[in-house]
Design a protein around this motif. Structure first.
Motif, PDB file in Angstrom:
ATOM      1  N   ASN A 685       1.400  -1.691  -0.136  1.00  0.00           N
ATOM      2  CA  ASN A 685      -0.172  -0.323   0.009  1.00  0.00           C
ATOM      3  C   ASN A 685       0.590   1.254  -0.194  1.00  0.00           C
ATOM      4  N   ALA A 686       2.064   1.562   1.140  1.00  0.00           N
ATOM      5  CA  ALA A 686       2.929   2.679   1.235  1.00  0.00           C
ATOM      6  C   ALA A 686       3.722   2.654  -0.252  1.00  0.00           C
ATOM      7  N   ALA A 687       3.727   1.742  -1.036  1.00  0.00           N
ATOM      8  CA  ALA A 687       5.239   1.998  -1.941  1.00  0.00           C
ATOM      9  C   ALA A 687       4.131   1.863  -3.327  1.00  0.00           C
ATOM     10  N   SER A 688       2.677   1.710  -2.780  1.00  0.00           N
ATOM     11  CA  SER A 688       1.773   2.216  -4.388  1.00  0.00           C
ATOM     12  C   SER A 688       1.433   3.634  -4.588  1.00  0.00           C
ATOM     13  N   MET A 689       1.763   3.887  -3.387  1.00  0.00           N
ATOM     14  CA  MET A 689       1.102   5.659  -3.262  1.00  0.00           C
ATOM     15  C   MET A 689       2.570   5.924  -3.205  1.00  0.00           C
ATOM     16  N   LEU A 690       3.507   5.835  -2.101  1.00  0.00           N
ATOM     17  CA  LEU A 690       4.475   7.433  -3.144  1.00  0.00           C
ATOM     18  C   LEU A 690       4.916   7.075  -4.161  1.00  0.00           C
ATOM     19  N   ILE A 691       5.277   5.193  -5.160  1.00  0.00           N
ATOM     20  CA  ILE A 691       5.566   5.213  -6.382  1.00  0.00           C
ATOM     21  C   ILE A 691       4.301   6.557  -7.066  1.00  0.00           C
ATOM     22  N   ASP A 692       3.211   6.366  -7.182  1.00  0.00           N
ATOM     23  CA  ASP A 692       2.084   7.308  -7.387  1.00  0.00           C
ATOM     24  C   ASP A 692       2.024   8.412  -7.575  1.00  0.00           C
ATOM     25  N   THR A 693       3.022   8.995  -6.010  1.00  0.00           N
ATOM     26  CA  THR A 693       3.099  10.854  -5.773  1.00  0.00           C
ATOM     27  C   THR A 693       4.405  11.397  -6.622  1.00  0.00           C
ATOM     28  N   LEU A 694       5.489  10.262  -6.227  1.00  0.00           N
ATOM     29  CA  LEU A 694       6.789   9.821  -7.240  1.00  0.00           C
ATOM     30  C   LEU A 694       6.872  10.470  -8.548  1.00  0.00           C
ATOM     31  N   LEU A 695       5.906   9.661  -8.863  1.00  0.00           N
ATOM     32  CA  LEU A 695       5.325  10.634 -10.505  1.00  0.00           C
ATOM     33  C   LEU A 695       4.758  11.347 -10.497  1.00  0.00           C
ATOM     34  N   ALA A 696       3.690  11.822  -9.987  1.00  0.00           N
ATOM     35  CA  ALA A 696       2.806  13.248  -9.962  1.00  0.00           C
ATOM     36  C   ALA A 696       4.719  14.528  -9.610  1.00  0.00           C
ATOM     37  N   ARG A 697       5.295  13.926  -9.415  1.00  0.00           N
ATOM     38  CA  ARG A 697       6.179  15.177  -8.616  1.00  0.00           C
ATOM     39  C   ARG A 697       7.365  14.973 -10.023  1.00  0.00           C
ATOM     40  N   GLY A 698       7.508  14.296 -10.547  1.00  0.00           N
ATOM     41  CA  GLY A 698       7.777  14.330 -11.806  1.00  0.00           C
ATOM     42  C   GLY A 698       9.546  13.706 -11.774  1.00  0.00           C
ATOM     43  N   ARG A 699       9.404  12.465 -10.710  1.00  0.00           N
ATOM     44  CA  ARG A 699      10.471  11.548  -9.885  1.00  0.00           C
ATOM     45  C   ARG A 699      10.916  10.684 -10.409  1.00  0.00           C
ATOM     46  N   VAL A 700      10.718   9.772 -11.470  1.00  0.00           N
ATOM     47  CA  VAL A 700      10.702   9.394 -11.946  1.00  0.00           C
ATOM     48  C   VAL A 700      11.204   7.919 -11.307  1.00  0.00           C
ATOM     49  N   GLU A 701      13.017   7.948 -11.627  1.00  0.00           N
ATOM     50  CA  GLU A 701      13.652   7.487 -11.262  1.00  0.00           C
ATOM     51  C   GLU A 701      13.607   7.033  -9.914  1.00  0.00           C
ATOM     52  N   GLU A 702      13.922   8.413  -9.142  1.00  0.00           N
ATOM     53  CA  GLU A 702      13.235   7.157  -7.102  1.00  0.00           C
ATOM     54  C   GLU A 702      11.815   7.011  -7.372  1.00  0.00           C
ATOM     55  N   ALA A 703      11.296   7.386  -8.419  1.00  0.00           N
ATOM     56  CA  ALA A 703       9.971   5.623  -8.625  1.00  0.00           C
ATOM     57  C   ALA A 703      10.250   4.667  -8.971  1.00  0.00           C
ATOM     58  N   GLN A 704      10.909   4.415  -9.419  1.00  0.00           N
ATOM     59  CA  GLN A 704      11.333   3.382  -9.992  1.00  0.00           C
ATOM     60  C   GLN A 704      12.655   2.135  -9.015  1.00  0.00           C
ATOM     61  N   GLU A 705      13.232   3.266  -8.154  1.00  0.00           N
ATOM     62  CA  GLU A 705      13.808   3.094  -7.524  1.00  0.00           C
ATOM     63  C   GLU A 705      13.383   1.957  -6.137  1.00  0.00           C
ATOM     64  N   ALA A 706      11.906   3.007  -6.114  1.00  0.00           N
ATOM     65  CA  ALA A 706      11.125   2.604  -4.899  1.00  0.00           C
ATOM     66  C   ALA A 706      10.645   1.193  -5.678  1.00  0.00           C
ATOM     67  N   ALA A 707      10.058   0.954  -6.399  1.00  0.00           N
ATOM     68  CA  ALA A 707       9.342  -0.348  -7.453  1.00  0.00           C
ATOM     69  C   ALA A 707      10.259  -1.548  -7.154  1.00  0.00           C
ATOM     70  N   GLU A 708      11.724  -1.290  -6.946  1.00  0.00           N
ATOM     71  CA  GLU A 708      12.502  -2.399  -6.756  1.00  0.00           C
ATOM     72  C   GLU A 708      12.866  -2.360  -5.512  1.00  0.00           C
ATOM     73  N   ARG A 709      12.753  -1.610  -4.688  1.00  0.00           N
ATOM     74  CA  ARG A 709      13.259  -1.893  -3.207  1.00  0.00           C
ATOM     75  C   ARG A 709      11.830  -2.442  -2.597  1.00  0.00           C
ATOM     76  N   TYR A 710      10.962  -2.222  -3.003  1.00  0.00           N
ATOM     77  CA  TYR A 710       9.787  -3.406  -2.731  1.00  0.00           C
ATOM     78  C   TYR A 710       9.205  -4.164  -3.194  1.00  0.00           C
ATOM     79  N   SER A 711       9.357  -4.670  -4.258  1.00  0.00           N
ATOM     80  CA  SER A 711       9.128  -5.285  -5.247  1.00  0.00           C
ATOM     81  C   SER A 711       7.547  -5.304  -5.698  1.00  0.00           C
TER      82      SER A 711
END
Length: 885
Positions: A685-711
């Motif tokens: 849940n938290a990863a889904s929300m964080l990735i959505d938030t980072l994409l809204a911020r335009g921080r695609v690389e950080e969103a990808q890092e979060a996706a990898e970190r939390y499988s």
């Protein structure tokens, strides 16, 4: 606590590097800018760890506050035993009358949470979250450092420390560098670092600035000790034999040299043959033989002391040995003279090796009986069932119903102080007694409740066993079934959770119990990722909730579930809000269905709050989620519950457009969840929300890092995530330019959701993203998807949903048609509380209409939202417009 002094004032040889490292650490701790740390000394028994720690304490004394504690072989099951030794002096030094007040001042609002664990406050009635206690101990140590200055905390024999203390030490060791000015020193035996203690000791070693494995003394060092103790005339052959007899074991060497002194043996080669006999009397059977030579009474008193363990009360030892006071005091004196015990009251064994040898020498039957007597004596002294529990665990099972009652009482107290593992041990022992057949189901239920947060899989087994007994009364049976369904859900078995409550509901007659079970069935079915017939379930839920007014808590929970189901289905947001309001009492959660109430759990109010989020009632959602944070913090629930509360608050900020704040809360949620374990549903849940938030911020690389970190790309848990995880994965893949993969992900998401009748375009925004992805390749299909999204948004009826759907439709158009759709989108989103979506629409409209004023307004709003990517896009458009003029 009182520490026994090493035998003899002999130098520490071949420990110079370890002492130098400790001296350096103390210098840094006491420097102008205090720096703490962790030093770990490990090695086999008798290699001088205790003596080394004593020397380090001496180096620190006078320069900073030094507090010490040690584990004990017979008290490993006493929760927070070592913590109480370690921090007790800070709470008891000074005026005893002001002790409680000082502790309250130090602990602040954590007093009710940490006080029971420290033994300075009575336990409450609710279960305490172990993570909350650990966090409270961290806070306490930080405040102690403010009051006392830099601290040195010393823990000897950590292999025998209670698990609760070890868990805290391991957690405390992970704190950021440069934090609290505390130097922690830990020593443990390598051969005893096994079982449940092993991972904590390993974690301490990993976190340590210095991890030293002590080695046996060389023959040269042994000779140095011999000459320091016996005089320089001790010759080489004699010294070599000392080394051969002791193997370089520091403790055995010191003890052997003391016995040489006592015997008057001349330390020369001709006397070397007598050393083996003297050495044997310092350990094992030789030690026991020497003890027996002191007489039957003295042996019995030593046995009593060994059963009691550490910090031995003279009164309890007298009671346990069955001796008169003068006889016991004489025996204690003989044991002190023989270098077996030290101190007066309390007493202590000179060395843990001696304590262990004496304890193991007690015949098993007598030892078990003595533990029984010790439990009785502890209880009679007024210390309660929890204090007697370590002894009760060693009593032979005998069908004693009173013992079962004591163990259950002890388990309840352990749970109240945040020690579920200790509670589990008590209840498992109670089952071995065994309890009466009428009591056994309750013990199994209590055991399941004790392990729910720490081991859902174990909980499932205990609760299933409780159900199998068929001796539960109806009310308790419903509680057991609900707890079992919770445990299954926490164990990633949501389908099984729904099946369990459905089966029980089918066999339960009409009435409140059945309605509660049916409600639980709707809950667990509704949060499954895969469902056999979601549309039929929704129809049944709607029918059951129709006409309910929220007159009791079961009705209120049903209404919460109905509101969320309506949200997921994309029904009228206005009607959903009306349903939600009937689930509240004067706009707040009713007693019994709050965030920390155990009857229903935190899931229903969370689902209600999320329904408000998507219905654009962020004010109501904020109120609920802020209450969750406060409730969990007040209750000391700083583990998974608090992590989830941060997730909810973070997502409310995301929907409001406060993207930077949302990211802060969501990252804190994941940090808290990481402390609980890996790969948990709360991570998704938290990863889904964080990735959505980072994409809204335009921080695609950080969103990808979060996706990898939390499988995030792996198979998902059995429970849903919000926002819809496959939809967010599709959005991430689009941002990464992996369009084909994104299309496949979004298509799969759409098929699964529509099959269940879930048409929410805000909870699961797959349709709009898929339309944009297909715009060039298949414009007709893209148009159909955009039309579907717009239709569903208008049925839902919120300004946010309609505005976003209009933006999607506009992205497929050109010229005046696009401008008109975007103008409509901006008009709707101006009435929306979702600032990021409004900023996006204004930037899109400003670009399409060639309107610098609208672009500038969109840029300002994007900057306030923290939408860096959108702001950069707006600046580029403004620059291009300026250059074209």
């Amino acid at each position: 606590m009182s520490w026994p002094e090493p035998s003899g004032a002999l130098p520490l040889l071949e420990r110079e590097p370890e002492l130098a490292a400790a001296a350096h650490a103390i210098d840094r701790l006491c420097g102008e800018v205090p720096v703490g740390g962790l030093l770990v000394y490990r090695g086999a028994a008798g290699l001088g760890k205790t003596a080394l720690l004593a020397e380090v304490r001496r180096l620190a004394t006078g320069r900073c506050a030094v507090w010490s504690a040690r584990g004990g072989e017979t008290v490993t099951s006493v929760p927070f035993h070592v913590v109480r030794q370690l921090l007790g002096p800070a709470l008891t030094e000074g005026d005893p009358a002001s002790e409680a007040a000082d502790a309250r001042e130090l602990l602040g609002d954590r007093y009710e949470i940490v006080g029971p664990a420290l033994g300075i406050a009575p336990p409450g009635e609710q279960h305490t979250d172990p993570q909350g206690v650990r966090d409270g101990l961290d806070t306490l140590v930080g405040r102690l450092a403010e009051v006392w200055g830099p601290l040195v905390l010393v823990v000897d024999d950590a292999h025998w420390a209670d698990l609760e203390t070890l868990a805290w030490l391991a957690s405390f060791a992970q704190r950021p560098a440069g934090g609290t000015p505390v130097l922690v020193l830990v020593a443990y035996r390598t051969e005893e670092a096994v079982g449940a203690a092993e991972p904590y000791l390993r974690a301490l070693g990993t976190a340590a600035k210095l991890l030293v494995t002590l080695r046996a003394l060389t023959s040269d060092a042994t000779a140095g000790l011999a000459r320091a103790a016996l005089g320089e005339h001790a010759d080489d052959p004699f010294c070599r034999e000392v080394w051969a007899v002791t193997g370089g074991n520091a403790y055995e060497t010191v003890e052997l040299l003391a016995k040489v002194q006592d015997s008057g043996l001349d330390p020369v080669e001709s006397s070397a043959g007598e050393l083996r006999a003297l050495g044997a009397s310092a350990r094992g059977t030789g030690l026991i033989a020497r003890l027996e030579e002191l007489g039957t009474d003295t042996t019995r008193f030593a046995w009593a002391a060994a059963v009691l363990g550490t910090d031995i009360s003279l009164e309890l030892a007298i009671s346990l040995s069955g001796m008169k006071r003068d006889e016991a005091e004489q025996s204690a004196e003989r044991l002190r003279a023989a270098r077996i015990l030290v101190g007066t009251d309390p007493l202590e064994f000179v060395h843990p090796l001696i304590a262990g040898a004496v304890y193991r020498a007690i015949p098993a039957g007598i030892r078990a009986a003595m533990h029984g007597v010790a439990a009785w004596a502890v209880t009679r002294s007024g210390r309660g069932a929890a204090a007697a529990a370590p002894h009760l665990l060693h009593v032979h099972p005998d069908g004693d119903s009173e013992l079962v009652a004591q163990l259950r009482e002890a388990a309840a107290e352990h749970l109240a102080v945040g020690a579920p593992d200790a509670a589990r041990r008590c209840l498992e022992r109670a089952l071995l007694e065994p309890p009466l057949q009428t009591v056994r189901p309750r013990v199994l239920y209590e055991l399941g409740c004790a392990t729910l947060l720490t081991s859902p899989a174990t909980t499932v087994g205990h609760l299933r066993a409780a159900l199998d007994t068929r001796r539960l009364d109806d009310d308790l049976r419903v509680d057991v079934v609900f707890r079992l369904s919770q445990a299954l859900t926490h164990n990633n078995q949501t389908r099984e959770a729904a099946e369990v409550v459905a089966a029980e509901a089918a066999r339960t007659p009409e009435g409140p119990a059945r309605m509660r079970l049916q409600t639980a069935h709707f809950l667990w079915e509704g949060v499954q990722v895969v469902e056999d017939d979601g549309q039929e379930r929704s129809r049944r839920l709607a029918a059951m909730a129709s006409g309910l007014t929220g007159r009791d808590n079961t009705e209120r929970i049903l209404l919460m579930l109905r509101a969320f189901d309506g949200t997921a289905r994309g029904e009228s947001a206005e009607e959903i809000v009306q349903i939600g309001e009937r689930a509240l009492v004067n706009g707040a959660l009713a007693p019994g269905v709050g965030w920390t109430d155990s009857e229903w759990g935190f899931e229903p109010p969370a689902l209600l709050g999320l329904s408000y989020v998507f219905a654009d009632r962020l004010d109501r959602a904020d109120s609920l989620f802020t209450e969750a944070l406060r409730a969990f913090e007040i209750s000391g629930w700083t583990g998974g519950h608090l992590a989830f509360a941060h997730t909810l608050v973070g997502y409310a900020h995301r929907r409001r457009g406060l993207l930077a704040d949302a990211e802060t809360y969501l990252r804190e949620s994941l940090r808290l969840a990481d402390r609980v374990g890996d790969g948990l549903p709360m991570h998704l849940n938290a990863a889904s929300m964080l990735i959505d938030t980072l994409l809204a911020r335009g921080r695609v690389e950080e969103a990808q890092e979060a996706a990898e970190r939390y499988s995030f790309s792996s198979p998902v848990p059995s429970s849903i995530a919000i926002p819809d995880a496959p939809s967010v994965r599709g959005r991430l893949l689009l941002a990464l330019g992996r369009t084909r993969e994104a299309v496949a992900e979004l298509e799969s998401a759409g098929r699964a959701l529509r099959a269940r009748g879930r048409h929410s375009v805000v909870m699961a925004p797959w349709a709009c993203d898929l339309a944009r992805a297909l715009a060039d390749e298949d414009p007709r299909r893209a148009a159909r998807l955009a039309s579907y999204a717009r239709d569903r948004a208008e049925r839902f009826g919120t300004h946010t949903a309609i505005g976003v759907a209009l933006c999607c439709a506009a992205s497929l158009k050109e010229g005046p048609a696009q401008v008109e759709l975007l103008a409509q989108a901006v008009a709707h989103l101006e009435a929306s509380p979702c600032a990021y979506e409004r900023a996006t629409a204004r930037v899109d409209y400003g670009i399409a209409a060639g309107c610098p004023a609208e672009l500038a307004g969109g840029l300002e709003l994007a900057e306030r939202c923290g939408a860096d990517g959108l702001a950069a896009r707006a600046r580029r458009a403004l620059k291009a417009d300026h250059m074209s003029r």
